[in-house]
Motif scaffolding. Structure first.
Motif, short mmCIF file in Angstrom:
data_model
loop_
_atom_site.label_atom_id
_atom_site.label_comp_id
_atom_site.label_asym_id
_atom_site.label_seq_id
_atom_site.Cartn_x
_atom_site.Cartn_y
_atom_site.Cartn_z
N VAL A 271 0.43 29.26 -29.89
CA VAL A 271 -0.14 30.35 -30.66
C VAL A 271 0.42 31.12 -31.94
N LEU A 272 0.53 30.45 -32.46
CA LEU A 272 1.69 30.94 -34.18
C LEU A 272 0.52 32.13 -34.33
N ASP A 273 1.20 33.46 -35.23
CA ASP A 273 0.70 34.04 -35.59
C ASP A 273 2.25 34.47 -36.98
N PHE A 274 0.89 34.79 -38.59
CA PHE A 274 1.85 34.49 -39.64
C PHE A 274 1.29 36.73 -39.48
N TRP A 275 3.09 37.16 -40.11
CA TRP A 275 2.76 38.74 -40.14
C TRP A 275 3.86 38.95 -41.45
N ALA A 276 3.93 40.05 -41.12
CA ALA A 276 5.22 40.60 -41.90
C ALA A 276 5.53 42.47 -41.24
N SER A 277 6.39 43.00 -41.44
CA SER A 277 7.19 43.91 -41.64
C SER A 277 6.24 45.23 -41.55
N TRP A 278 5.73 44.88 -43.39
CA TRP A 278 4.97 45.82 -44.13
C TRP A 278 3.59 46.15 -43.98
N LEU A 304 4.85 32.48 -31.59
CA LEU A 304 5.76 31.46 -32.18
C LEU A 304 5.16 33.05 -33.26
N SER A 305 6.13 33.59 -33.55
CA SER A 305 5.71 34.48 -34.91
C SER A 305 6.58 34.47 -36.06
N VAL A 306 5.74 34.02 -37.54
CA VAL A 306 6.55 34.22 -38.27
C VAL A 306 6.53 34.90 -39.86
N SER A 307 7.01 36.01 -40.02
CA SER A 307 7.64 36.76 -41.07
C SER A 307 7.60 36.08 -42.28
N ILE A 308 6.43 36.79 -43.44
CA ILE A 308 6.58 35.97 -44.48
C ILE A 308 6.66 37.39 -45.56
N ASP A 309 8.00 38.59 -45.14
CA ASP A 309 8.33 39.43 -45.75
C ASP A 309 9.86 38.44 -46.56
N GLN A 310 9.59 39.36 -48.39
CA GLN A 310 10.41 38.87 -49.09
C GLN A 310 11.64 39.09 -48.72
N LYS A 311 12.05 40.37 -47.83
CA LYS A 311 14.21 40.02 -47.65
C LYS A 311 13.80 39.92 -46.21
N LYS A 312 14.43 39.52 -45.91
CA LYS A 312 15.11 38.90 -44.67
C LYS A 312 15.63 40.95 -43.86
N GLU A 313 16.05 41.37 -44.19
CA GLU A 313 16.66 42.33 -44.17
C GLU A 313 15.66 43.20 -43.39
N ALA A 314 14.04 43.40 -44.02
CA ALA A 314 13.74 44.21 -43.33
C ALA A 314 12.42 43.35 -42.25
N TRP A 315 12.61 42.21 -42.03
CA TRP A 315 11.86 40.74 -41.28
C TRP A 315 12.83 41.05 -39.90
N THR A 316 14.50 41.41 -40.04
CA THR A 316 15.52 41.72 -38.54
C THR A 316 15.14 43.53 -38.25
N LYS A 317 15.09 44.25 -39.07
CA LYS A 317 14.20 45.52 -38.45
C LYS A 317 13.19 45.40 -38.01
N SER A 334 8.83 33.73 -49.60
CA SER A 334 7.78 35.02 -48.74
C SER A 334 6.15 33.97 -48.39
N GLY A 335 6.37 33.21 -47.64
CA GLY A 335 6.06 32.70 -47.20
C GLY A 335 4.55 31.76 -48.11
N LYS A 336 5.30 31.41 -49.45
CA LYS A 336 4.13 30.75 -51.01
C LYS A 336 3.90 29.39 -50.10
N GLU A 337 4.69 28.99 -49.48
CA GLU A 337 4.40 27.30 -48.95
C GLU A 337 3.56 27.02 -48.03
N ALA A 338 3.56 28.53 -46.53
CA ALA A 338 2.63 28.76 -46.18
C ALA A 338 0.92 28.66 -46.23
N MET A 339 1.38 29.84 -46.43
CA MET A 339 -0.40 30.57 -47.08
C MET A 339 -0.73 29.40 -47.98
N ASN A 340 0.17 28.11 -48.86
CA ASN A 340 -0.66 27.91 -49.25
C ASN A 340 -1.61 26.19 -48.51
N THR A 341 -0.41 26.24 -47.57
CA THR A 341 -0.91 24.57 -47.38
C THR A 341 -1.47 25.46 -46.25
#
Length: 399
Positions: A271-278, A304-317, A334-341
């Motif tokens: 299960v692959l989950d793309f997400w972000a803190s915001w 597996l959850s993969v964050s596309i947060d711009q800042k690592k600190e926001a993700w870890t929080k 910021s997820g550009k490669e994954a979002m394009n692919t």
């Protein structure tokens, strides 16, 4: 809609100019209401990337003048203080654009007024397209308000009424874009409304327009060639992401900062989950993922959850707050490669990958996550792919 909007901007901004043309365009005007530090910015979109072409502060007398370099003719956005923006055709026409500017209302609602472009024939098309987009948006607001005020107790009937009104507005949008394409194929800016049409359903107006346009000039011929290539590339990417096709590899970091990739997870249902803190909807989906993680843990299913947060600190929080017990990753771009692919622009984007590394099912939420896992474990075959349809832009403004 966000995915269609990004495709449209990529197609228009990425067209190269091969013939001699004006190397700069001047855009100037007035701003009625300004705030401290107010700026006018001109930019283009290329997929997930925003390329700022020029930026100037608004003068003390509330005027501005910006000189924009032109290397790629196509749609650009002129933004005023992040309160208003307008899509223009950037090629060889100087422009005059006045903005209202700062929203002075006590209650601020994102519904800015229509912005007119004073320019030549190419931006005449943009004015017509932009005005329809503005009116279409007002109609959507009016339709929503009408349904709400009707106070229909049956929720399904209420939703059905709203849906029928939106369908009509969508059909109206298509009719208007077709009209522009049919009657303005003598100028390069016709590619803006043309890109908002479904290629297959509207081939009867698109193909004649492209053939007419490519006879107008060498620049127009190259623009048509670039348009056709961009469309072919987009179609190939969509077909690569059909259910049953191999899940494309992409790179990300683990919580400890170690570089890894999706290929490390082959051999188990994933299960692959793309997400972000915001992302509110992403975090609302976490309880469902936790429930299914516990249910299928030890049964050959990985999460597996993969964050596309711009800042690592926001993700870890967010990781500390959500306490998700499965494997986590973060994309450093910021997820550009994954979002394009993976061809998505909205999150959460959740999909299931089978043990052979193939896409089993996409766009999963809630109970559909469990259903997909159970079907995959039971050996149910992937549903036959639907016929690929190349979609154009909806009537959404540039953000």
């Amino acid at each position: 809609m966000k995915t269609l909007r990004l495709l449209f901007m990529t197609l228009c901004a990425g067209m190269t100019m091969s013939a001699a043309a004006q190397q700069t365009v001047t855009i100037q005007g007035k701003v009625k209401f300004v705030d401290e530090g107010f700026k006018v910015q001109v930019y283009q979109r290329d997929g997930q990337d925003k390329k700022v072409l020029a930026e100037v502060p608004v003068n003390a007398d509330k005027t501005y003048k910006v000189t924009v370099p032109v290397s790629k003719p196509g749609v650009a956005i002129v933004d005023c203080g992040k309160w208003q923006n307008v899509q223009v055709w950037l090629e060889d026409e100087d422009m005059g654009i006045d903005f209202r500017g700062l929203d002075t209302a006590k209650i601020k609602i994102k519904n800015p007024p229509y912005v007119y472009i004073r320019a030549g024939k190419k931006n005449e098309v943009m004015n017509l397209m932009n005005f329809y987009g503005y009116r279409n948006y007002q109609s959507m607001i009016a339709a929503s308000q009408s349904v709400y005020r009707a106070k229909i107790e049956d929720e399904k009937k209420s939703q059905g009424l709203a849906s029928s009104l939106y369908d009509y507005l969508s059909e109206d949008n298509t009719a208007w874009m077709r009209y522009l394409v049919e009657h303005y194929a003598d100028r390069t800016s016709v590619l803006a409304p043309l890109s908002r049409l479904n290629d297959e359903k509207n081939a009867d107006v698109i193909e004649p327009a492209l053939k007419q346009l490519e006879t107008q000039s060498e620049t127009a011929r190259q623009l048509v060639a670039d348009y056709r290539k961009a469309k072919a590339d987009a179609k190939e990417k969509r077909e690569r992401m059909q259910d049953g096709k191999p899940a494309p590899d992409f790179a990300f970091q683990t919580e400890k900062g170690k570089a890894t990739s999706l290929n490390k997870y082959k051999g188990k249902v994933l299960v692959l989950d793309f997400w972000a803190s915001w992302c509110g909807p992403c975090r609302q989906e976490v309880p469902n993922l936790k429930k299914y993680y516990e249910e299928f843990k030890g049964k050959g299913v990985e999460f597996l959850s993969v964050s596309i947060d711009q800042k690592k600190e926001a993700w870890t929080k967010a990781l500390r707050e959500e306490a998700m017990p499965w494997k986590q990753g973060w994309t450093t771009d910021s997820g550009k490669e994954a979002m394009n692919t993976y061809q998505f622009s909205g999150i959460p984007f959740i999909l299931l990958i089978d043990k052979d590394g193939n896409i089993y099912r996409k766009h999963l939420r809630g109970e559909k996550i469990k259903e997909a896992i159970e079907d995959c474990l039971a050996g149910k075959k992937v549903a036959a792919p639907k016929k690929t349809i190349s979609m154009g832009m909806g009537m959404m403004g540039a953000m």
